[in-house]
Write a protein that holds these residues in place. Structure first.
Motif, PDB file in Angstrom:
ATOM      1  N   PRO A 286       0.816  -1.224   0.000  1.00  0.00           N
ATOM      2  CA  PRO A 286       0.000   0.000   0.000  1.00  0.00           C
ATOM      3  C   PRO A 286       0.843   1.265   0.000  1.00  0.00           C
ATOM      4  CG  PRO A 286      -0.043  -1.025   2.157  1.00  0.00           C
ATOM      5  CD  PRO A 286       0.626  -1.992   1.240  1.00  0.00           C
ATOM      6  N   LEU A 287       2.074   1.183   0.553  1.00  0.00           N
ATOM      7  CA  LEU A 287       2.940   2.354   0.576  1.00  0.00           C
ATOM      8  C   LEU A 287       3.385   2.739  -0.827  1.00  0.00           C
ATOM      9  CD1 LEU A 287       4.280   4.331   2.526  1.00  0.00           C
ATOM     10  CD2 LEU A 287       6.263   2.806   2.626  1.00  0.00           C
ATOM     11  N   GLY A 288       3.635   1.712  -1.669  1.00  0.00           N
ATOM     12  CA  GLY A 288       3.981   2.019  -3.054  1.00  0.00           C
ATOM     13  C   GLY A 288       2.836   2.708  -3.786  1.00  0.00           C
ATOM     14  N   GLY A 289       1.612   2.183  -3.557  1.00  0.00           N
ATOM     15  CA  GLY A 289       0.450   2.835  -4.178  1.00  0.00           C
ATOM     16  C   GLY A 289       0.246   4.234  -3.653  1.00  0.00           C
ATOM     17  N   LEU A 290       0.447   4.432  -2.328  1.00  0.00           N
ATOM     18  CA  LEU A 290       0.294   5.757  -1.732  1.00  0.00           C
ATOM     19  C   LEU A 290       1.300   6.730  -2.334  1.00  0.00           C
ATOM     20  CD1 LEU A 290      -1.014   7.568   0.413  1.00  0.00           C
ATOM     21  CD2 LEU A 290       0.673   6.723   2.045  1.00  0.00           C
ATOM     22  N   SER A 291       2.541   6.291  -2.507  1.00  0.00           N
ATOM     23  CA  SER A 291       3.558   7.164  -3.095  1.00  0.00           C
ATOM     24  C   SER A 291       3.207   7.517  -4.538  1.00  0.00           C
ATOM     25  CB  SER A 291       4.927   6.473  -3.044  1.00  0.00           C
ATOM     26  OG  SER A 291       5.296   6.188  -1.717  1.00  0.00           O
ATOM     27  N   LEU A 292       2.704   6.519  -5.287  1.00  0.00           N
ATOM     28  CA  LEU A 292       2.355   6.767  -6.684  1.00  0.00           C
ATOM     29  C   LEU A 292       1.210   7.773  -6.796  1.00  0.00           C
ATOM     30  CD1 LEU A 292       2.604   6.104  -9.721  1.00  0.00           C
ATOM     31  CD2 LEU A 292       1.057   4.151  -9.328  1.00  0.00           C
ATOM     32  N   TYR A 293       0.163   7.575  -6.015  1.00  0.00           N
ATOM     33  CA  TYR A 293      -0.984   8.493  -6.069  1.00  0.00           C
ATOM     34  C   TYR A 293      -0.594   9.890  -5.580  1.00  0.00           C
ATOM     35  CZ  TYR A 293      -4.049   4.540  -7.022  1.00  0.00           C
ATOM     36  OH  TYR A 293      -4.640   3.456  -7.597  1.00  0.00           O
ATOM     37  N   GLU A 295       2.358  11.264  -5.864  1.00  0.00           N
ATOM     38  CA  GLU A 295       3.149  11.885  -6.905  1.00  0.00           C
ATOM     39  C   GLU A 295       2.252  12.359  -8.060  1.00  0.00           C
ATOM     40  OE1 GLU A 295       7.062  10.867  -9.691  1.00  0.00           O
ATOM     41  OE2 GLU A 295       6.202   9.354  -8.375  1.00  0.00           O
ATOM     42  N   MET A 296       1.260  11.544  -8.437  1.00  0.00           N
ATOM     43  CA  MET A 296       0.334  11.947  -9.503  1.00  0.00           C
ATOM     44  C   MET A 296      -0.494  13.156  -9.057  1.00  0.00           C
ATOM     45  SD  MET A 296      -0.954   8.162 -10.701  1.00  0.00           S
ATOM     46  CE  MET A 296      -2.272   8.869 -11.689  1.00  0.00           C
ATOM     47  N   LEU A 297      -0.902  13.149  -7.788  1.00  0.00           N
ATOM     48  CA  LEU A 297      -1.694  14.258  -7.269  1.00  0.00           C
ATOM     49  C   LEU A 297      -0.878  15.544  -7.255  1.00  0.00           C
ATOM     50  CD1 LEU A 297      -4.429  15.050  -6.070  1.00  0.00           C
ATOM     51  CD2 LEU A 297      -3.522  14.468  -3.819  1.00  0.00           C
ATOM     52  N   ALA A 298       0.409  15.412  -6.917  1.00  0.00           N
ATOM     53  CA  ALA A 298       1.256  16.601  -6.866  1.00  0.00           C
ATOM     54  C   ALA A 298       1.440  17.214  -8.243  1.00  0.00           C
ATOM     55  CB  ALA A 298       2.613  16.242  -6.255  1.00  0.00           C
ATOM     56  N   ARG A 299       1.281  16.408  -9.318  1.00  0.00           N
ATOM     57  CA  ARG A 299       1.446  16.925 -10.678  1.00  0.00           C
ATOM     58  C   ARG A 299       0.147  17.469 -11.276  1.00  0.00           C
ATOM     59  NH1 ARG A 299       4.969  11.913 -13.226  1.00  0.00           N
ATOM     60  NH2 ARG A 299       6.860  12.188 -11.925  1.00  0.00           N
ATOM     61  N   ASP A 300      -0.930  17.315 -10.558  1.00  0.00           N
ATOM     62  CA  ASP A 300      -2.233  17.776 -11.059  1.00  0.00           C
ATOM     63  C   ASP A 300      -2.246  19.307 -11.090  1.00  0.00           C
ATOM     64  OD1 ASP A 300      -4.838  18.258 -11.744  1.00  0.00           O
ATOM     65  OD2 ASP A 300      -5.697  16.908 -10.240  1.00  0.00           O
ATOM     66  N   ALA A 301      -2.446  19.848 -12.301  1.00  0.00           N
ATOM     67  CA  ALA A 301      -2.418  21.307 -12.463  1.00  0.00           C
ATOM     68  C   ALA A 301      -3.652  21.967 -11.872  1.00  0.00           C
ATOM     69  CB  ALA A 301      -2.291  21.676 -13.949  1.00  0.00           C
ATOM     70  N   GLY A 302      -4.700  21.206 -11.604  1.00  0.00           N
ATOM     71  CA  GLY A 302      -5.921  21.806 -11.095  1.00  0.00           C
ATOM     72  C   GLY A 302      -5.888  22.067  -9.588  1.00  0.00           C
ATOM     73  N   ALA A 311       0.210  17.629  -1.030  1.00  0.00           N
ATOM     74  CA  ALA A 311       0.574  16.443  -1.809  1.00  0.00           C
ATOM     75  C   ALA A 311       2.075  16.161  -1.721  1.00  0.00           C
ATOM     76  CB  ALA A 311       0.137  16.629  -3.267  1.00  0.00           C
ATOM     77  N   GLU A 312       2.888  17.240  -1.812  1.00  0.00           N
ATOM     78  CA  GLU A 312       4.336  17.076  -1.685  1.00  0.00           C
ATOM     79  C   GLU A 312       4.704  16.534  -0.301  1.00  0.00           C
ATOM     80  OE1 GLU A 312       6.695  17.322  -3.803  1.00  0.00           O
ATOM     81  OE2 GLU A 312       5.652  18.182  -5.521  1.00  0.00           O
ATOM     82  N   ARG A 313       3.999  17.014   0.728  1.00  0.00           N
ATOM     83  CA  ARG A 313       4.288  16.538   2.075  1.00  0.00           C
ATOM     84  C   ARG A 313       3.922  15.059   2.221  1.00  0.00           C
ATOM     85  NH1 ARG A 313       2.483  20.229   7.012  1.00  0.00           N
ATOM     86  NH2 ARG A 313       4.029  21.515   5.906  1.00  0.00           N
ATOM     87  N   ILE A 314       2.783  14.667   1.645  1.00  0.00           N
ATOM     88  CA  ILE A 314       2.392  13.252   1.692  1.00  0.00           C
ATOM     89  C   ILE A 314       3.440  12.398   0.987  1.00  0.00           C
ATOM     90  CG2 ILE A 314       0.697  11.568   0.889  1.00  0.00           C
ATOM     91  CD1 ILE A 314      -1.437  13.742   1.253  1.00  0.00           C
ATOM     92  N   LEU A 315       3.901  12.860  -0.175  1.00  0.00           N
ATOM     93  CA  LEU A 315       4.905  12.111  -0.921  1.00  0.00           C
ATOM     94  C   LEU A 315       6.208  12.002  -0.122  1.00  0.00           C
ATOM     95  CD1 LEU A 315       5.801  10.672  -3.501  1.00  0.00           C
ATOM     96  CD2 LEU A 315       6.401  12.911  -4.455  1.00  0.00           C
ATOM     97  N   GLY A 316       6.621  13.107   0.500  1.00  0.00           N
ATOM     98  CA  GLY A 316       7.855  13.085   1.295  1.00  0.00           C
ATOM     99  C   GLY A 316       7.757  12.125   2.473  1.00  0.00           C
ATOM    100  N   GLU A 317       6.613  12.127   3.167  1.00  0.00           N
ATOM    101  CA  GLU A 317       6.451  11.231   4.302  1.00  0.00           C
ATOM    102  C   GLU A 317       6.399   9.779   3.853  1.00  0.00           C
ATOM    103  OE1 GLU A 317       6.551  11.886   7.530  1.00  0.00           O
ATOM    104  OE2 GLU A 317       7.030  13.966   7.007  1.00  0.00           O
ATOM    105  N   ALA A 318       5.793   9.549   2.690  1.00  0.00           N
ATOM    106  CA  ALA A 318       5.745   8.178   2.164  1.00  0.00           C
ATOM    107  C   ALA A 318       7.148   7.672   1.828  1.00  0.00           C
ATOM    108  CB  ALA A 318       4.835   8.120   0.933  1.00  0.00           C
ATOM    109  N   LEU A 319       7.939   8.563   1.205  1.00  0.00           N
ATOM    110  CA  LEU A 319       9.312   8.169   0.889  1.00  0.00           C
ATOM    111  C   LEU A 319      10.133   7.946   2.155  1.00  0.00           C
ATOM    112  CD1 LEU A 319      10.061  10.544  -2.127  1.00  0.00           C
ATOM    113  CD2 LEU A 319       9.526   8.092  -2.190  1.00  0.00           C
TER     114      LEU A 319
END
Length: 491
Positions: A286-293, A295-302, A311-319
């Motif tokens: 699940p951690l791999g999926g969390l990191s992937l989502y 990262e995708m969320l952080a790239r969302d222009a909307g 989103a960046e903070r979630i990605l950093g904590e996941a890593l």
């Protein structure tokens, strides 16, 4: 790694020696002294009996005739007959000399005419106690043992002549004179020989005792050293090598208990590894999926700026959690080291570049280990250096100083990783290598624990000191050891 104790064998040997020497010496001295006293007392009784027998063996008329001799009568017929009789008595009794003294301490007659009649009796001045006992108490007495002019050990016995009950006013008849008998101590010569025999036997026994002590000490210390080495191997994490029991005594029982403990720890470690692997797998999926989502969320222009930060903070904590899981696996399931010839200088330079990645560290990095080749596991040492360097950079701060130096010694190579940070407080020095202990708010507390565990597996020394830069200094000590002919060897 703690060194094996090497002082026990000499200590046991010295203890056996110190215990053996006084016992052997004291036994020999006591036996010889007791035998000497017994034989000397027996000789004293013998010379007293001889003197009493001579005194009682001649009739009073003969004694009256003997004491009637005057100086110059040495060659008279009566003197020659009396001397001949004394000589026969001495030969029959085994005495060395028989002399007859007057109560005043002068020579009345001797067996061979060597002493003139009326001359002062030899040694009379030294025999006051014995003469007093014979003349006043009417009893026999003997002198202490002494060495005569010819070098023989002799004893003198004294007996009164003619002493007994009489009709005088005192009720006692005074002694006419004294019989003085000298007898050699042939038995005490045997005591001297016995003493030499005891010393020789004791010396031989002491040598045998010492040889036995050496054998016992070497055998015992060797087994204890092997047992200590096995315990240290288990402490380092080597649970595959069985502990040699070798006997049914206390050491063998202890070795058997240690081997059973090794097997039990090995079983529990396998169970722990299986559990850790399962938990890590369940976390990583699940951690791999969390990191992937994330990262995708952080790239969302909307997303708004605030949402991008989340989103960046979630990605950093996941890593970060991914790194913690990886570190935990390294700590719980380390691979056995494979020794290779490694250039530590090149390995330090390579690892230092990777250590600063992701830390935003731009301080002063000084690398001066030099080209130092030693036998070690490069992957393990790389992980150790990475953890130590990252720990040093974090302690020194973004603009601090980190220094790595090396030193070639007679039996080892040393690497020193030090920083200009605040150092380790005295109360925390004993705990810095404990798992999950960290003074940093975002630290997992596994970096130094992993370094310690890998060092123990690779038989690499690791100690904490104070650095001249002001912070901490971690010293790695690589022992000099050969590598197998194929270029690689499993430790």
């Amino acid at each position: 790694m703690r060194p094996l104790a090497r002082g026990m064998g000499p200590t046991l040997f010295l203890a056996f020696s110190v215990a053996a020497v006084p016992v052997l010496v004291a036994s020999g001295v006591l036996i010889e002294r007791q035998a000497r006293r017994s034989l000397e007392a027996e000789l004293g009784r013998r010379v007293e009996s001889l003197a009493a027998a001579v005194s009682a063996g001649l009739p009073e008329e003969t004694w009256q005739l003997l004491f009637a001799l005057a100086p110059g009568d040495e060659e008279t017929r009566a003197a020659r007959l009396l001397r001949s009789r004394l000589a026969r008595l001495a030969a029959a009794a085994g005495a060395e000399r028989i002399e007859i003294w007057t109560p005043a301490g002068r020579v009345a007659l001797d067996q061979d005419g060597a002493l003139p009649i009326g001359s002062p009796a030899p040694r009379a001045g030294l025999m006051g106690r014995e003469l007093e006992a014979a003349l006043q108490a009417g009893t026999t007495a003997s002198t202490p043992l002494f060495r005569s002019a010819n070098g023989r050990l002799v004893k003198i016995g004294v007996a009164p002549i003619g002493a007994g009950r009489g009709s005088g006013s005192s009720g006692a008849r005074e002694a006419l004179g004294l019989v003085v008998v000298s007898a050699p101590s042939t038995s005490l010569g045997g005591v001297a020989a016995m003493r030499r025999t005891l010393l020789l036997t004791g010396g031989a026994g002491w040598v045998l005792f010492l040889l036995t002590a050496v054998w016992l000490a070497r055998g015992t210390t060797r087994r204890i050293r092997d047992l200590t080495a096995a315990a240290l191997a288990i402490e380092r994490g080597d649970l595959e090598t069985p502990v040699a029991t070798g006997g049914e005594d206390e050491i063998g029982i202890l070795a058997g208990a240690l081997d059973r403990m090794r097997v039990a720890v090995q079983v529990r470690e396998r169970q722990l590894r299986a559990m850790v692997g399962g938990v890590a797998h369940e976390i990583r999926n699940p951690l791999g999926g969390l990191s992937l989502y994330a990262e995708m969320l952080a790239r969302d222009a909307g997303l708004t700026e605030k949402q991008h930060q989340w989103a960046e903070r979630i990605l950093g904590e996941a890593l970060r959690l991914e790194r913690v899981v990886s570190d935990f696996l390294v700590y719980a399931r380390p691979e056995r080291p494979r020794l290779q010839a490694v250039d530590l200088g090149a390995l330090v330079a390579e690892t230092a570049q990777n250590a600063a990645l992701g830390l935003d560290w731009h301080g002063d990095l000084m690398l001066a280990p030099g080209p130092q080749t030693t036998a070690c596991d490069p992957d393990h040492v790389r992980q150790i250096l990475l953890n130590l360097l990252r720990n040093a950079m974090q302690a020194a701060g973004p603009s601090g100083s980190v220094r790595v130096t090396g030193e070639v010694q007679a039996e080892a190579l040393e690497l020193r990783v030090e920083d200009s940070g605040p150092g380790v407080p005295e109360l925390e020095r004993e705990r810095v290598f404990e798992p999950f202990f960290s003074s940093k708010a975002d630290g997992a507390g596994l970096g130094l624990s992993i370094a310690r565990r890998l060092c123990d597996l690779g038989q690499i020394g690791l100690r904490l000191e104070t650095s001249p830069l002001g912070g901490a200094r971690f010293v790695l000590r690589f022992p000099r050891r050969p590598v197998a002919a194929g270029g690689s060897d499993t430790l």
